[in-house]
Design an enzyme around this catalytic site. Sequence first.
Site, mmCIF file in Angstrom:
data_model
loop_
_atom_site.group_PDB
_atom_site.id
_atom_site.type_symbol
_atom_site.label_atom_id
_atom_site.label_comp_id
_atom_site.label_asym_id
_atom_site.label_seq_id
_atom_site.Cartn_x
_atom_site.Cartn_y
_atom_site.Cartn_z
ATOM 1 C CD GLU A 9 -2.959 8.236 -3.910
ATOM 2 O OE1 GLU A 9 -2.865 9.082 -3.002
ATOM 3 O OE2 GLU A 9 -3.551 7.152 -3.768
ATOM 4 C CE LYS A 52 -3.811 2.488 0.513
ATOM 5 N NZ LYS A 52 -3.433 3.723 1.182
#
Length: 291
Positions: free
Chosen positions: A171, A164
């Site tokens: 991102e 993550k």
Amino acid sequence: MELGLVGLGKMGGNMRERIRRAGHTVVGFDRNPDLADVHSLEELVGKLSAPRVVWVMVPAGEATQATVDRLGELLEPGDVVVDGGNSRWTDDEKHAEELAAKGIGFVDCGVSGGVWGLENGYALMYGGDAENVAKVQPVFDALKPEGDFGAVHAGKVGAGHFAKMVHNGIEYAMMQAYAEGWELLEKVDSVENVREVFRSWQEGTVIRSWLLDLAVSALDDDEHLDGLRGYAQDSGEGRWTVEAAIDNAVPLPAITASLFARFASRQDDSPQMKMIAALRNQFGGHAVEKK
């Protein structure tokens, strides 16, 4: 199955609802009594049948540590704690060792989906022993998006949050690229409709993505982002990604530059950071600073 859920904020509250819609029982606890089903961790544990699974969705660091410590006192051998917050993977290894000494299992789970997860599902990256993961599997199945993808057993303890973390680093870089392109388009006189240029990219181009869709949504709300201050916060995972890259001698020039660009936003009113701030608000409900 039955699940205890600790932390019912923007993510946790919607996760509780999605799990219940799948037919499972969720007993939720939050410091805000208006959100909680029970008034204490003790009451939460008491309402669950063994082997218990308690999912923690509280801020990383001290809040997570305190919650894991208290659950270690309340739970019994065979029970499992899941950390679904944004903890650092090194904390996962520590928590797993502490709980294992008491016979309690531990699973770490990176969760992505933001404020849209209730309807669209949550992307899940989890780490831990197969035996412990199996006890949580019905909840993973309830939370993930429909279809064959969107969830992965990434490896041993810490792998979920590490995956993550890297996801969030990517991102950062993707949002920075959209923001730089948007600022350049806004700067030149010849391009008269920047918002519609972004909208045209949503079909048939190699840069189409959900982030692009959210950028268009933000521009529909405020065409030139005039109402936003060019300031973007970072949650910490971008920093951890860069630190892990240094530790492993892996070059991450784009991700590193995108992190440093956010630091620069705190020194002046950056046009690019208006787009970053708008995107973070669109997908995660993160606060923005108004002019």
